[in-house]
Design a protein around this motif. Structure first.
Motif, PDB file in Angstrom:
ATOM      1  N   TYR A   1       0.818  -1.217   0.000  1.00  0.00           N
ATOM      2  CA  TYR A   1       0.000   0.000   0.000  1.00  0.00           C
ATOM      3  C   TYR A   1       0.854   1.270   0.000  1.00  0.00           C
ATOM      4  O   TYR A   1       0.314   2.371  -0.097  1.00  0.00           O
ATOM      5  CB  TYR A   1      -0.895   0.027   1.241  1.00  0.00           C
ATOM      6  CG  TYR A   1      -1.820  -1.161   1.382  1.00  0.00           C
ATOM      7  CD1 TYR A   1      -3.080  -1.154   0.785  1.00  0.00           C
ATOM      8  CD2 TYR A   1      -1.431  -2.284   2.103  1.00  0.00           C
ATOM      9  CE1 TYR A   1      -3.929  -2.243   0.913  1.00  0.00           C
ATOM     10  CE2 TYR A   1      -2.275  -3.374   2.242  1.00  0.00           C
ATOM     11  CZ  TYR A   1      -3.515  -3.351   1.644  1.00  0.00           C
ATOM     12  OH  TYR A   1      -4.361  -4.431   1.774  1.00  0.00           O
TER      13      TYR A   1
ATOM     14  N   ASN B   1      -4.514   1.210  -6.497  1.00  0.00           N
ATOM     15  CA  ASN B   1      -3.108   1.629  -6.471  1.00  0.00           C
ATOM     16  C   ASN B   1      -2.409   1.319  -7.789  1.00  0.00           C
ATOM     17  O   ASN B   1      -1.254   0.867  -7.812  1.00  0.00           O
ATOM     18  CB  ASN B   1      -2.363   0.972  -5.300  1.00  0.00           C
ATOM     19  CG  ASN B   1      -1.120   1.759  -4.884  1.00  0.00           C
ATOM     20  OD1 ASN B   1      -0.989   2.937  -5.208  1.00  0.00           O
ATOM     21  ND2 ASN B   1      -0.222   1.116  -4.175  1.00  0.00           N
TER      22      ASN B   1
ATOM     23  N   THR C   1      -1.356   8.286  -4.584  1.00  0.00           N
ATOM     24  CA  THR C   1      -1.821   7.633  -3.350  1.00  0.00           C
ATOM     25  C   THR C   1      -0.656   7.142  -2.493  1.00  0.00           C
ATOM     26  O   THR C   1      -0.783   6.178  -1.752  1.00  0.00           O
ATOM     27  CB  THR C   1      -2.754   6.455  -3.675  1.00  0.00           C
ATOM     28  OG1 THR C   1      -2.040   5.487  -4.454  1.00  0.00           O
ATOM     29  CG2 THR C   1      -3.980   6.920  -4.429  1.00  0.00           C
TER      30      THR C   1
ATOM     31  N   GLN D   1      -7.069   5.338  -1.109  1.00  0.00           N
ATOM     32  CA  GLN D   1      -6.401   4.490  -2.089  1.00  0.00           C
ATOM     33  C   GLN D   1      -7.367   3.455  -2.650  1.00  0.00           C
ATOM     34  O   GLN D   1      -8.111   2.815  -1.926  1.00  0.00           O
ATOM     35  CB  GLN D   1      -5.209   3.778  -1.445  1.00  0.00           C
ATOM     36  CG  GLN D   1      -4.326   3.030  -2.420  1.00  0.00           C
ATOM     37  CD  GLN D   1      -3.109   2.440  -1.739  1.00  0.00           C
ATOM     38  OE1 GLN D   1      -3.093   1.250  -1.436  1.00  0.00           O
ATOM     39  NE2 GLN D   1      -2.096   3.256  -1.473  1.00  0.00           N
TER      40      GLN D   1
ATOM     41  N   ASP E   1       3.891   2.915  -5.381  1.00  0.00           N
ATOM     42  CA  ASP E   1       3.007   2.979  -6.539  1.00  0.00           C
ATOM     43  C   ASP E   1       3.304   1.830  -7.500  1.00  0.00           C
ATOM     44  O   ASP E   1       4.257   1.064  -7.313  1.00  0.00           O
ATOM     45  CB  ASP E   1       3.136   4.336  -7.236  1.00  0.00           C
ATOM     46  CG  ASP E   1       4.472   4.511  -7.947  1.00  0.00           C
ATOM     47  OD1 ASP E   1       5.440   3.824  -7.553  1.00  0.00           O
ATOM     48  OD2 ASP E   1       4.539   5.325  -8.880  1.00  0.00           O
TER      49      ASP E   1
END
Length: 476
Positions: free
Chosen positions: A34, A78, A85, A75, A37
């Motif tokens: 998370y 992604n 994000t 998010q 990117d």
């Protein structure tokens, strides 16, 4: 209260409000996916990753963040390319993933609409529409993993913009949690509603800076019974754009996609998939994928054959073929998808998302190629994209042996030279990928003073604490 204590108290509140799987510590291995990117160019940080499974839980999270003064980075899948994000504050930021809000709420065949949670994967929405003999036309390379809430928040484009428009044109209504934790409901199913401000349009393309989109209502369309796809070869981008003009006149709004691929991109497609074989005789400087869709009452094959006959007679084409099956059509489109995968395998490179007026597409590509050849010898330009709506991805590969840190240092200067060309043509540096953090400073520099003032006023009205995706889209 110290910053450390605020974070500790907030994490306790999150754990009380969510189940165990809904809270991931920002330093835990499970948080890594998370915090970077899709490109791998940006690695961020956060004190926690939160995974609510209901709109009510999203509201609770926002209220807790407001109380403890934590920033929120919403998010989706992604899959973005502009670091929209990925935050970098390990103490003052949480990532709020919408992936567990993944329910298709309803499909209405009579009104041709669908309602879905923000975390529904785009491909799932397309499949659900097709099961009802309808079409949701948003089509992206990442549609197997991107989420509809993220598509809306970035106003995603894709290959079907030519006929159906950007995501903005497909949204009938939204539901969003605002920065004070309240829930704004804007899903009415109305196609015409002329009552004052259209708040959903402010949220579309806002990249999470004004609120958190939790629900989406979209338009559906009749599913084309007859789809014709052609793969063509042309001598130049000028010829390709002349062909596009002819196709628009002959096929009108039945034309759904018109993609161009510079021949230099084919090597990248083969890197993405060694079995790639363009269906053309000989080497052509420009490859074209063209598609039209129509009802069973219209003979699309006759229409596209008429178009291609006129194009060959006018000298606009050198070779081409029409897909004889959906499998062959998918093979045509796979070349377009494989070249993106090939670039990722090639390693770090310069990516752009440029748009100009249709008449300026050949000039822009030629000017960008000249700039790279003159100022960046040894770098390899790649030109491809959605020429039918003026959007070209002019990417540049560094020399094979260039160290990563040198590529990173050169990237802003390469981009600046390309952006200067686009700016002189009255174009845009962001056609469909959004602004995020990687394009934020360019975006702000291009804005007029009046536009900056309006941006600040809108942001302040929605988010007076500045807690929604700080550093994305707008400077802190």
């Amino acid at each position: 209260m110290s910053a450390e204590q605020r974070v500790a108290d907030a994490l306790d509140a999150f754990r009380h409000s969510l189940d165990n799987s809904g809270v991931i510590d920002g330093n835990a291995p499970d948080a890594v996916r998370y915090l970077h990117d899709w490109t791998g160019d940006y690695l961020g940080a956060a004190c926690a990753v939160l995974r609510p499974k209901s709109v009510d839980e999203v509201q609770q999270i926002v209220r807790i963040c407001s109380k403890y003064r934590l920033a929120i980075i919403p998010q989706g899948g992604n899959t973005g390319l502009v670091s929209g994000t990925v935050g970098n504050d390990a103490q003052g930021t949480i990532v709020l993933s919408l992936e567990r809000l993944n329910r298709i709420r309803s499909i209405d065949p009579t009104n041709f609409t669908m309602r879905a949670d923000a975390g529904v994967v785009l491909q799932s929405m397309k499949d659900a529409a097709e099961n009802e003999d309808m079409l949701f036309p948003l089509a992206l390379g990442a549609q197997g993993s991107c989420q509809i809430g993220g598509n809306v928040a970035t106003n995603a484009g894709g290959i079907n913009v030519l006929r159906y428009g950007m995501t903005r044109d497909l949204v009938l209504g939204l539901e969003a949690v605002l920065p004070d934790g309240s829930l704004w409901q804007g899903m009415t199913g109305l196609r015409k509603d002329n009552r004052g401000y259209d708040f959903k349009q402010l949220l579309i393309g806002s990249e999470g800076s004004l609120g958190i989109i939790t629900g989406v209502e979209v338009k559906l369309f009749p599913r084309p019974a007859n789809v014709e796809t052609a793969y063509l070869g042309a001598e130049s981008f000028e010829s390709a754009m002349r062909l596009f003009g002819m196709a628009r006149r002959i096929c009108s709004d039945l034309l759904t996609a018109f993609e161009v691929i510079g021949s230099e991109c084919i090597a990248m497609a083969k890197l993405g998939n060694p079995d790639t074989r363009p269906p053309l005789e000989g080497d052509w400087p420009v490859h074209i994928i063209m598609e039209l869709g129509c009802s069973a009452a219209i003979d699309g094959r006759v229409l596209i054959e008429t178009l291609l006959a006129e194009a060959f007679e006018a000298g606009l084409l050198g070779d081409g073929t029409i897909a004889q099956s959906r499998a062959q059509a998918r093979a045509f489109w796979a070349i377009r998808e494989d070249l993106v995968e090939g670039q990722a395998k090639r390693g770090r490179h310069v990516r752009t998302d440029l748009s100009v007026r249709l008449s300026d597409v050949p000039r822009m590509i030629d000017s960008c190629r000249q700039a790279i050849a003159s100022d960046w010898p040894g770098w390899q330009p790649l030109a491809y994209g959605h020429a039918g709506d003026g959007n070209i991805h002019f990417n540049v590969l560094p020399p094979h042996d260039m160290p990563t840190e040198e590529i990173a240092a050169a990237t802003p200067r390469v981009l600046a030279s390309l952006y200067d060309i686009v700016r002189d043509l009255g174009g845009s540096f962001s056609a469909e990928h959004g602004v995020g953090r990687s394009r934020r400073d360019v975006y702000w520099d291009w804005l007029t003073p009046e536009s900056r003032q309006l941006m600040k006023a809108i942001k302040s009205a929605f988010d007076p604490q500045g807690m929604m995706n700080p550093g994305g889209l707008m400077p802190d």
